[in-house]
Design a protein around this motif. Structure first.
Motif, PDB file in Angstrom:
ATOM      1  N   UNK A  13      48.008  45.126  33.522  1.00 34.71           N
ATOM      2  CA  UNK A  13      47.772  45.972  34.687  1.00 34.71           C
ATOM      3  C   UNK A  13      48.876  47.017  34.768  1.00 34.71           C
ATOM      4  N   UNK A  14      48.510  48.265  34.529  1.00 29.95           N
ATOM      5  CA  UNK A  14      49.450  49.374  34.635  1.00 29.95           C
ATOM      6  C   UNK A  14      49.415  49.892  36.067  1.00 29.95           C
ATOM      7  N   UNK A  15      50.541  49.819  36.754  1.00 33.96           N
ATOM      8  CA  UNK A  15      50.572  50.204  38.157  1.00 33.96           C
ATOM      9  C   UNK A  15      50.220  49.028  39.053  1.00 33.96           C
ATOM     10  N   UNK A  16      50.939  47.929  38.871  1.00 30.71           N
ATOM     11  CA  UNK A  16      50.662  46.705  39.640  1.00 30.71           C
ATOM     12  C   UNK A  16      51.448  46.745  40.940  1.00 30.71           C
ATOM     13  N   UNK A  20      46.306  46.678  45.495  1.00 32.06           N
ATOM     14  CA  UNK A  20      45.203  46.544  44.537  1.00 32.06           C
ATOM     15  C   UNK A  20      45.643  45.995  43.186  1.00 32.06           C
ATOM     16  N   UNK A  21      46.646  46.628  42.574  1.00 31.26           N
ATOM     17  CA  UNK A  21      47.087  46.192  41.252  1.00 31.26           C
ATOM     18  C   UNK A  21      47.550  44.753  41.240  1.00 31.26           C
ATOM     19  N   UNK A  22      48.316  44.378  42.262  1.00 28.68           N
ATOM     20  CA  UNK A  22      48.792  43.009  42.350  1.00 28.68           C
ATOM     21  C   UNK A  22      47.659  42.023  42.546  1.00 28.68           C
ATOM     22  N   UNK A  23      46.687  42.389  43.374  1.00 30.13           N
ATOM     23  CA  UNK A  23      45.547  41.503  43.618  1.00 30.13           C
ATOM     24  C   UNK A  23      44.716  41.308  42.351  1.00 30.13           C
ATOM     25  N   UNK A  24      44.565  42.372  41.561  1.00 32.42           N
ATOM     26  CA  UNK A  24      43.818  42.261  40.303  1.00 32.42           C
ATOM     27  C   UNK A  24      44.537  41.306  39.345  1.00 32.42           C
ATOM     28  N   UNK A  25      45.848  41.460  39.247  1.00 34.16           N
ATOM     29  CA  UNK A  25      46.622  40.578  38.368  1.00 34.16           C
ATOM     30  C   UNK A  25      46.477  39.119  38.792  1.00 34.16           C
ATOM     31  N   UNK A  26      46.538  38.859  40.090  1.00 34.85           N
ATOM     32  CA  UNK A  26      46.388  37.494  40.588  1.00 34.85           C
ATOM     33  C   UNK A  26      44.994  36.944  40.294  1.00 34.85           C
ATOM     34  N   UNK A  27      43.982  37.804  40.453  1.00 32.34           N
ATOM     35  CA  UNK A  27      42.591  37.366  40.240  1.00 32.34           C
ATOM     36  C   UNK A  27      42.378  36.933  38.794  1.00 32.34           C
ATOM     37  N   UNK A  34      46.927  35.484  31.159  1.00 30.75           N
ATOM     38  CA  UNK A  34      48.349  35.782  31.323  1.00 30.75           C
ATOM     39  C   UNK A  34      48.448  37.198  31.885  1.00 30.75           C
ATOM     40  N   UNK A  35      49.054  37.324  33.046  1.00 31.55           N
ATOM     41  CA  UNK A  35      49.147  38.621  33.710  1.00 31.55           C
ATOM     42  C   UNK A  35      50.410  39.351  33.270  1.00 31.55           C
ATOM     43  N   UNK A  36      50.220  40.471  32.600  1.00 28.47           N
ATOM     44  CA  UNK A  36      51.329  41.352  32.248  1.00 28.47           C
ATOM     45  C   UNK A  36      51.225  42.573  33.146  1.00 28.47           C
ATOM     46  N   UNK A  37      52.242  42.781  33.959  1.00 28.96           N
ATOM     47  CA  UNK A  37      52.168  43.814  34.992  1.00 28.96           C
ATOM     48  C   UNK A  37      53.318  44.801  34.836  1.00 28.96           C
ATOM     49  N   UNK A  38      53.044  46.058  35.153  1.00 31.41           N
ATOM     50  CA  UNK A  38      54.072  47.082  34.987  1.00 31.41           C
ATOM     51  C   UNK A  38      54.218  47.951  36.224  1.00 31.41           C
ATOM     52  N   UNK A  89      42.307  45.376  30.279  1.00 28.72           N
ATOM     53  CA  UNK A  89      43.309  46.382  30.610  1.00 28.72           C
ATOM     54  C   UNK A  89      42.874  47.110  31.882  1.00 28.72           C
ATOM     55  N   UNK A  90      43.800  47.262  32.825  1.00 28.66           N
ATOM     56  CA  UNK A  90      43.512  47.943  34.086  1.00 28.66           C
ATOM     57  C   UNK A  90      44.531  49.054  34.294  1.00 28.66           C
ATOM     58  N   UNK A  91      44.013  50.284  34.435  1.00 31.61           N
ATOM     59  CA  UNK A  91      44.874  51.425  34.752  1.00 31.61           C
ATOM     60  C   UNK A  91      44.742  51.696  36.240  1.00 31.61           C
ATOM     61  N   UNK A  92      45.864  51.574  36.980  1.00 29.01           N
ATOM     62  CA  UNK A  92      45.793  51.598  38.435  1.00 29.01           C
ATOM     63  C   UNK A  92      46.868  52.489  39.058  1.00 29.01           C
ATOM     64  N   UNK A  93      47.133  53.625  38.445  1.00 29.01           N
ATOM     65  CA  UNK A  93      48.126  54.549  38.994  1.00 29.01           C
ATOM     66  C   UNK A  93      47.414  55.581  39.863  1.00 29.01           C
ATOM     67  N   UNK A  94      47.956  55.813  41.059  1.00 24.71           N
ATOM     68  CA  UNK A  94      47.297  56.680  42.023  1.00 24.71           C
ATOM     69  C   UNK A  94      47.799  58.112  42.068  1.00 24.71           C
TER      70      UNK A  94
END
Length: 246
Positions: A13-16, A20-27, A34-38, A89-94
């Motif tokens: 998750x890019x932009x955790x 939103x980004x944090x919730x996606x990683x938790x889900x 394995x949640x890799x968050x940035x 892969x999730x791109x989540x930068x606003x």
């Protein structure tokens, strides 16, 4: 070559952020990923990493600037080599920053484009190159209404979000036949965050009426997209509260 076992699956998750980004990683972590968050600052990631681990999941935080090609390459290499294959892969930068077109500076316009569009290209490309070798994977881009129509005072943000939507469309058409599911999520409306609560209290008050987006419910939709069978893939999904005007 990765020394990890093949049963390990990673969501990047890019932009955790805290919503939103944090919730996606938790889900995804609750599903065994394995949640890799940035974020650009690793310190801001620790509460999220701790929360996932407290629930029995595995998580790793990385300080990374998604606008820098060398940072992106190093991040993907480290994850793939030391942790496991990036299956989602999730791109989540606003970068939702308002400004009149008459006052916008070239520097700020370019920075918003770098954050919300160019970094999506860099990260999406780097991950796609790994996924195509395995012939599987999911790439999800967080979009906004600005990607469909430009509002007054949001020229920079609208340009970036139009760009990321076009990138997602092109990637979906090229990578779909290679068994890579690419989707674009239009998130339309205020989200339950500290920022909305503190700066738009009248909007936040709508939470009791389900009038703002719950990050956990957004995350459910990302998991739904990832788990779709390939005979019925969705490219674009829009999410908004029932009372939102659009």
């Amino acid at each position: 070559m990765s020394t990890q076992s093949n049963d390990k699956k990673v969501v990047l998750v890019i932009g955790a952020g805290d919503a939103t980004g944090g919730a996606i990683a938790k889900r995804f972590a609750r599903q065994g990923y394995i949640a890799c968050v940035t974020r650009r600052s690793a310190d801001k990631l620790q509460p999220l990493v701790d929360a996932i681990r407290a629930e029995g999941g595995e998580a790793h935080g990385f300080a990374s600037d998604a606008r820098k090609e060398e940072d992106v390459a190093a991040l993907v290499e480290q994850i793939e080599t030391e942790i496991g294959p990036i299956e989602a892969f999730v791109f989540n930068i606003g970068a939702n920053v308002p400004c009149s077109i008459l006052e916008e500076t070239a520097r700020k316009y370019f920075k918003i484009w770098e954050m919300a569009c160019f970094s999506g290209f860099l990260t999406g490309q780097a991950v796609a190159r790994r996924m195509v070798t395995r012939k599987r994977g999911t790439i999800l881009f967080t979009g906004a209404t600005a990607g469909l129509r430009g509002a007054a005072n949001f020229a920079a943000f609208a340009g970036a979000k139009h760009g990321i939507r076009a990138l997602a469309q092109s990637m979906a058409r090229e990578l779909g036949p290679l068994n890579i599911h690419v989707a674009h999520v239009v998130v339309d409306g205020a989200i339950d965050t500290d920022f909305i609560r503190e700066n738009f209290p009248e909007r936040y008050a709508l939470k009791d009426q389900d009038g703002i987006l719950n990050p956990d419910h957004i995350a459910d939709s990302y998991w739904y997209l990832h788990s779709q069978p390939r005979d019925a893939w969705t490219f674009e999904l829009d999410l908004r509260p029932w009372i939102e005007r659009w």
